[in-house]
Design a protein around this motif. Structure first.
Motif, short mmCIF file in Angstrom:
data_model
loop_
_atom_site.label_atom_id
_atom_site.label_comp_id
_atom_site.label_asym_id
_atom_site.label_seq_id
_atom_site.Cartn_x
_atom_site.Cartn_y
_atom_site.Cartn_z
N PHE A 213 0.83 -1.21 0.00
CA PHE A 213 0.00 0.00 0.00
C PHE A 213 0.87 1.25 0.00
CE2 PHE A 213 -2.03 3.49 2.24
CZ PHE A 213 -3.23 3.62 1.55
N LEU A 214 1.86 1.29 0.88
CA LEU A 214 2.72 2.48 0.98
C LEU A 214 3.51 2.67 -0.31
CD1 LEU A 214 4.04 1.97 4.63
CD2 LEU A 214 2.24 3.54 3.85
N VAL A 218 3.38 5.90 -2.84
CA VAL A 218 4.58 6.68 -3.16
C VAL A 218 4.84 6.67 -4.67
CG1 VAL A 218 7.09 6.79 -2.90
CG2 VAL A 218 5.65 6.36 -0.91
N VAL A 219 4.84 5.47 -5.26
CA VAL A 219 5.11 5.36 -6.70
C VAL A 219 4.03 6.08 -7.51
CG1 VAL A 219 5.29 3.75 -8.64
CG2 VAL A 219 6.40 3.22 -6.47
N GLY A 221 2.21 8.64 -6.60
CA GLY A 221 2.42 10.08 -6.49
C GLY A 221 3.57 10.57 -7.35
N LEU A 222 4.66 9.81 -7.37
CA LEU A 222 5.82 10.20 -8.19
C LEU A 222 5.49 10.14 -9.67
CD1 LEU A 222 8.71 8.37 -6.27
CD2 LEU A 222 8.22 10.83 -6.30
N LEU A 223 4.80 9.08 -10.09
CA LEU A 223 4.46 8.95 -11.51
C LEU A 223 3.53 10.07 -11.96
CD1 LEU A 223 3.88 5.09 -11.81
CD2 LEU A 223 5.71 6.42 -12.88
N ASP A 224 2.51 10.33 -11.14
CA ASP A 224 1.56 11.39 -11.51
C ASP A 224 2.21 12.76 -11.51
OD1 ASP A 224 -0.38 9.53 -11.87
OD2 ASP A 224 -1.36 9.86 -9.94
N ALA A 225 3.14 12.99 -10.57
CA ALA A 225 3.83 14.27 -10.52
C ALA A 225 4.71 14.46 -11.75
CB ALA A 225 4.67 14.36 -9.25
#
Length: 363
Positions: A213-214, A218-219, A221-225
């Motif tokens: 889940f974590l 994290v991944v 959020g990074l991909l979307d950013a």
């Protein structure tokens, strides 16, 4: 728009689901005929496919609502990709590849051997699948519990259904890691009720579920950013897509394992659950397009409460058997009550406020 036109437009969301239903039921009947060579065998496989489809829909209706909550922030392009690529992953990945992978790992055999076992030795195949229920329940239950708790432990959340409880959770959301602490406490409690070997498996599987889940958060959020920096049209795309697929996987664990109580044929299970998955995907897109979540303000709450209950049930199933019908009905009842509460709220909001001055004779 007339009621007839509105009904036709709504049915349009389920066109592919209807097509897959017809094709899947016919294929299921054909498998039954090939296995038994009798009309009764064909009818039995046909019926089991239909029952599994209904089971999948009842277990995953809350999944559709949660998916819609995530999808409403995505562009139409990624919504369509979720409906197309996502359904391929859901049906072939989680309903066929996933059970084969479990049997291959648990039985220490190759994927092709697992496929051969499913086709020629369904009893042995089902036995291995049932034996893997403990780690699957611990992993999936932990992931779903984090999904549900993260929704309620949000200090920005200002709409509350069960006010006293949700306001308290929103207030304590400022404490870092409160959701993780709750999950770990529950993991320790349930593991203490198991034997030493089972407790170790339970704890390790639950920790892997928590880390997954974590990691997805994290991944994602990074991909979307990064995608947002490259293209505004891609915002909320790949990261949210991955999150939804892992979420779907967690929801499907219980259904896949429970399906073996009805049949030991992997292909009949894949057809039945695949049909149900198509309806879940169609409902998800309809909820987004119609803006249903915005109109029924407590519907999301009911879905996330259902997720928390499902997570606890998956934990309890490591200690005792709970019929799948209880799991499905529990979630359906919660969502139904939240829908009823939303309708009552909308009705009260439309009612005119009485003029108190008129009642006491004031000008």
């Amino acid at each position: 728009m007339t009621q007839h036109t509105s009904r036709r437009a709504m049915l349009g969301y389920f066109t592919w689901a209807f097509i897959v239903t017809i094709a899947g039921l016919l294929l299921g009947g054909l498998i039954g005929w090939n296995m038994t060579g009798t009309i009764a065998g064909m009818a039995t496989a046909f019926f089991i496919c239909a029952v599994l489809a209904v089971l999948e829909i009842s277990l995953s209706f809350d999944n559709a609502i949660v998916n819609a909550n995530k999808l409403k922030a995505m562009t139409p392009i990624w919504q369509n990709r979720f409906l197309t690529w996502g359904i391929v992953i859901a049906v072939f990945g989680m309903r066929i590849v996933f059970p084969l992978a479990i049997v291959a790992i648990a039985g220490h055999i190759g994927p092709l051997e697992a496929l051969h076992m499913a086709a020629t030795q369904p009893e042995d195949y089902a036995r291995i699948m049932q034996g893997a229920h403990l780690p699957i329940a611990a992993f999936g239950g932990t992931f779903l519990m984090m999904v549900g708790l993260t929704y309620f432990f949000d200090h920005k959340k200002d709409v509350h259904w069960i006010a006293f409880l949700e306001k308290a959770m929103s207030h304590f959301a400022t404490i870092k890691g409160v959701e993780i602490s709750i999950v770990l406490i529950l993991v320790l409690v349930f593991s203490s009720l198991l034997g030493d070997e089972e407790a170790t498996i339970f704890v390790y599987s639950a920790v892997y579920g928590l880390l997954t889940f974590l990691l997805v958060e994290v991944v994602g959020g990074l991909l979307d950013a990064s995608q947002k920096a490259l293209s505004e049209a891609a915002k909320g795309g790949l990261g949210a897509f991955i999150y939804l697929e892992v979420l779907d996987a967690s929801f499907s664990f219980d259904g896949v394992i429970g399906a073996f109580a009805l049949t030991q044929n992997l292909f009949v299970i894949a057809i039945g659950l695949g049909i149900g998955a198509m309806y879940v995907r169609s409902m998800t897109i309809m909820l987004v397009d119609k803006g249903t979540l915005a109109h029924y303000r407590y519907l999301e709450h009911g879905a996330f409460y259902a997720i928390l209950i499902l997570a606890v049930i998956m934990y309890v199933q490591t200690l005792m058997h709970i019929p799948e019908v209880v799991t499905g009905l529990g979630g359906a009842v919660l969502i139904g009550i939240s829908l009823w509460s939303s309708i009552r709220y909308n009705k009260r909001s439309r009612e005119p406020v009485p003029d108190k001055r008129a009642k006491i004779g004031m000008p």
